[in-house]
Design a protein around this motif. Sequence first.
Motif, PDB file in Angstrom:
ATOM      1  N   HIS A  78       0.809  -1.174   0.031  1.00 50.92           N
ATOM      2  CA  HIS A  78      -0.086   0.054   0.043  1.00 50.92           C
ATOM      3  C   HIS A  78       0.919   1.411   0.189  1.00 50.92           C
ATOM      4  O   HIS A  78       2.234   1.199   0.033  1.00 50.92           O
ATOM      5  N   GLU A 118       8.612   0.588   4.038  1.00 50.83           N
ATOM      6  CA  GLU A 118       7.843  -0.188   5.325  1.00 50.83           C
ATOM      7  C   GLU A 118       8.211  -1.529   4.860  1.00 50.83           C
ATOM      8  O   GLU A 118       7.478  -2.063   3.895  1.00 50.83           O
ATOM      9  N   TYR A 145       9.651   0.271   9.385  1.00 54.18           N
ATOM     10  CA  TYR A 145       9.730   1.280   8.528  1.00 54.18           C
ATOM     11  C   TYR A 145      11.363   1.736   8.687  1.00 54.18           C
ATOM     12  O   TYR A 145      11.973   2.221   9.491  1.00 54.18           O
ATOM     13  N   HIS A 182       4.604   6.925   3.009  1.00 55.36           N
ATOM     14  CA  HIS A 182       5.479   5.699   2.775  1.00 55.36           C
ATOM     15  C   HIS A 182       4.840   4.793   1.711  1.00 55.36           C
ATOM     16  O   HIS A 182       3.654   5.116   1.355  1.00 55.36           O
ATOM     17  N   SER A 208       4.769   0.819   1.170  1.00 59.53           N
ATOM     18  CA  SER A 208       4.494  -0.534   2.269  1.00 59.53           C
ATOM     19  C   SER A 208       4.688  -1.651   1.160  1.00 59.53           C
ATOM     20  O   SER A 208       4.159  -2.007   0.174  1.00 59.53           O
ATOM     21  N   HIS A 245      -5.712  -2.065   3.379  1.00 54.21           N
ATOM     22  CA  HIS A 245      -5.773  -0.616   2.864  1.00 54.21           C
ATOM     23  C   HIS A 245      -4.818  -0.780   1.573  1.00 54.21           C
ATOM     24  O   HIS A 245      -3.922  -1.558   1.588  1.00 54.21           O
TER      25      HIS A 245
HETATM   26 FE   LIG Z   1       1.807   1.174   6.110  1.00 50.52          FE
END
Ligand SMILES: [Fe+2]
Length: 360
Positions: free
Chosen positions: A208, A316, A306, A265, A267, A251
Amino acid sequence: MANNEINLAIILLKPIVYEHDAQQHSRFSATLREANRKGKKMTQIRGFVRPTRRPGELGVHSLDSFNLVVPDMEAAKAFYGEFGLDLQARGNHFNVHTQGHWHRWGTITEGSRKRLSHLSFGIFEDDFDRFKDRLGHVGIQQLDAPKGFESNGLWFHNPDGLLLEVRVAEKSSPNEKSTFAMTSAPPGSQGSPNRSQAPRTSPRRLAHILIFTADVPASISFYERALGLRLSDRSGDGIAFMHGIHGSDHHLIALAKAQGPGLHHLSWDVGTINDIGLGAMHMADKGFTVGWGLGRHVLGSNYFHYVRDPWGSYAEYSADIDYIPVNCDWRAEDHPPHDSFYLWGPVPPEDFAVNHEVAG
Ligand SMILES: [Fe+2]
């Protein structure tokens, strides 16, 4: 420029050609033809899972790709390469891949300052005309593709002025919850390799993106109306998480309040907590020591670490994020800040929520 191999001095804005995608599509089509010829069900084909799809409803199925602009391509190659991504030089840009996955998750191009320049969302081919109508109905002005990114997609701005695209693409979001493992050695054997034998972490896929917005509620409404995303969870007007209706992680995109747009970020999904720890340790060994983790989030439930990139955004490592299947109507809730950020982990860096694309 230091690296003649990739000849970064040539900043001629050639269109970014998705040759890798084209090859994969061609292989995909050949597989379909072969399956039809043999009369097999698609699920019998090794490695192929039919994309999940919610019938009759309009929504993007994937966060297809991103383009990140950076002022130093060598620094980007060093950071994301050590992180475990596969950066493939193509003329004046990098294509961003993960080992063993067919999809091109993004591109990195050079510019005067670091910024997220656009996001592309994937849709099913037979939804294209409906999306075109949808965007018109909600009053979104369509734009030309940016120079160098010519495509057949639909381009427009989000409320913060970030450029978005909706394009026909294979569903790159997972069709089921990604695997996660915790293994234990049997009695009488050593569970851990010696440190010198530690494997590198290779993320499996883009999970994400978290972007900044000046107005979280307005953004939720926009992504619901324009893209058919649904709210998964939120914490007041500070942060919100949204998923795809055709089966996706908790998400695809998250929205955090700031003065304006920017990248917080990207991910990347891994399969074990050990992968997270090994990745974090490798990055620290290479000088990328600033970050946050190991911890576990509440909203999404993923384990995380992270690592801060050279420009103040983060990459991340994420494992075991909640999954919202195609037939699940997830009940979105509003969680108080103190009860929603992280379940356990170290104290985050003081500037963890700062949007350096605006502040810098
Ligand atoms: Fe995240």
